[in-house]
Design an enzyme around this catalytic site. Sequence first.
Site, mmCIF file in Angstrom:
data_model
loop_
_atom_site.group_PDB
_atom_site.id
_atom_site.type_symbol
_atom_site.label_atom_id
_atom_site.label_comp_id
_atom_site.label_asym_id
_atom_site.label_seq_id
_atom_site.Cartn_x
_atom_site.Cartn_y
_atom_site.Cartn_z
ATOM 1 N N LYS A 76 0.851 -1.198 0.000
ATOM 2 C CA LYS A 76 0.000 0.000 0.000
ATOM 3 C C LYS A 76 0.885 1.247 0.000
ATOM 4 O O LYS A 76 1.921 1.260 0.668
ATOM 5 C CB LYS A 76 -0.912 -0.022 1.234
ATOM 6 C CG LYS A 76 -1.951 1.099 1.269
ATOM 7 C CD LYS A 76 -2.908 0.950 2.452
ATOM 8 C CE LYS A 76 -3.967 2.057 2.460
ATOM 9 N NZ LYS A 76 -4.928 1.917 3.587
ATOM 10 N N SER A 151 -10.043 2.125 2.732
ATOM 11 C CA SER A 151 -9.113 2.875 1.932
ATOM 12 C C SER A 151 -8.104 2.011 1.173
ATOM 13 O O SER A 151 -7.487 2.489 0.226
ATOM 14 C CB SER A 151 -8.350 3.852 2.814
ATOM 15 O OG SER A 151 -7.486 3.159 3.692
ATOM 16 N N SER A 175 -10.479 -0.287 6.872
ATOM 17 C CA SER A 175 -9.821 -0.077 5.582
ATOM 18 C C SER A 175 -9.089 -1.287 4.998
ATOM 19 O O SER A 175 -8.647 -1.229 3.842
ATOM 20 C CB SER A 175 -8.836 1.091 5.672
ATOM 21 O OG SER A 175 -9.505 2.312 5.596
#
Lengths: 484, 102
Positions: A76, A151, A175
């Site tokens: 990420k 997210s 998330s």
Amino acid sequence: MHTKTIAQISADLAAGTYTSEEITRHYLDRIKEHDTTLNSFVTVDAEGAILAAKAADAQRAAGEAGPMTGVPIAQKDIFCTKGLKTSSGSKMLDNFISPYDAHLISNFKKAGTVMLGKTNMDEFAMGSSNETSFYGPVKNPWNTDYVPGGSSGGSAACVAARLAPGSTGTDTGGSIRQPASLCGITGLKPTYGRVSRYGMIAFASSLDQAGPMAQTAEDCAMMLNVMAGHDERDSTSIDREVPDYTATLNDSIAGLRIGLPKEFFTKDLNPEMKAVIDAAIKKYEKLGATVHEISLPNVHLSIPAYYIVAPAECSSNLSRFDGVRYGFRCENPTDLTDLYKRSRGEGFGSEVKRRIMIGAYALSAGYYDAFYLKAQQIRRLIRDDFVKAYETVDVIMSPTSPTTAFKIGERSEDPIAMYLSDMFTIATNLAGLPGMSIPAGTLNDLPVGLQIIGNYFEEARLLNVAHQVQQATDWHTQSPSAYK
Amino acid sequence: MSIDIEKVANLARLTLSEEDKANYPTQLNNILELANQMQSVDTTDITPLAHPIEATQPLRVDAVTEENQRDLFQSIAPSTESGLYLVPQVINRAKTKETEKE
């Protein structure tokens, strides 16, 4: 080759079926072929990945390979990577080349894992749909009109489309779990403090936690083995022994006590969603688990408390972005205040500014007791509800998200509607508990996720419970037809 | 309850676009209204939970552990000179006083 799990790739690399360089090139080709549509990566590091793959192959030839050596994964874009852009999905950090590696990035490097690139995400991890990213929305591989969740939407989408066998995510209010659910993959948010936050760009420091996302619980266990552990550079990192998370995957779950919170299974829950979840829970009963109704009487206050705690901590954390030391600076500032205000005003997107504003207001003179202090008190009530529940059950289950993936644009104008996407996941963060989402079937051709919440530091149990059901079902092997 | 958008934006050191200025009052008040559901519960005598695991902060020996990496850190700064970060002039200007009064 790309349908394989991390465990299969690890075994193939050990057997010499193919090299790390070969499988890495294969995934890089797939990213090139599909990611213009999906937009799941902010940065693809082909050159770095091939170098790392060659190094991993050499390491193996020297007889020094571990289980994750040579396995390509995605990271990420919230984790700092030395010498490589780390954007956190924001214009503010579009020009930011990190001078150091995050703790988990160094751990993966030490393990010989190959990084394919950095995945797209909601700006500073604030969002549940990946629509707040400066780099544009990520598309859900199951249907590109739909969001992948957020997210960690890029991380979820790239695994679902088999552009990477695994990826990392972060979870402040859901998330990891909500995008895992919406994209039909497996994701784990560990206990708060289990994985070091060093080098992970902070959103809400008392809630943020990094975790693995992959096709299976077994793969998440292999990744968590690399990620978990004490790190003195994160003062909230817990100094506690890390078990081998793969060692207990095959334990029987006969006698497992599953708690179903009546507050999550109300008449408001979509009946079709409930039917899918009920059917999934039946599989656990078949394996010898028992189901018990439990109550979390204060859990309905999770979203109200979260939308004070998280914005308050965000407004404090994001005050470091000042246009002076790194990141975006506005053009021609007239004075220092103008420099601060316009660098921040132009560098942050609407959702981030919305949350900074809420946080600044909640922390401003005269409001602290009514908002932040009250929220921290509510947080204890929510935590105590869980502690009590775990006196009679071993794990708690619910849908991960109240709905399947929604259409791009459907909720982006209404912040509250967006926030409600996380109604089942937020309490876990407030309490600091570990939680998973695993595939539990589909509804109207979109994936449904089952959430499993465990007691503190019981990641191994969660992974065991998820693995056992994945041995008996094939929901986790289903992938979107366009990316077979 | 109503939030003074201009005042809070100034506290948070943010300029807002016209669109945000138009949308934020309703949106932020709705969020605060949602947060206000917390007031329905009596929390007298409940100790606030600051750390979910209630761990205490560890202490370490007061010794230098980080090496000086000024040049590396300043290599990504928008503007530096002689090891210093450059910002618009903040002293000897009448304008600065006005700014600080805000």
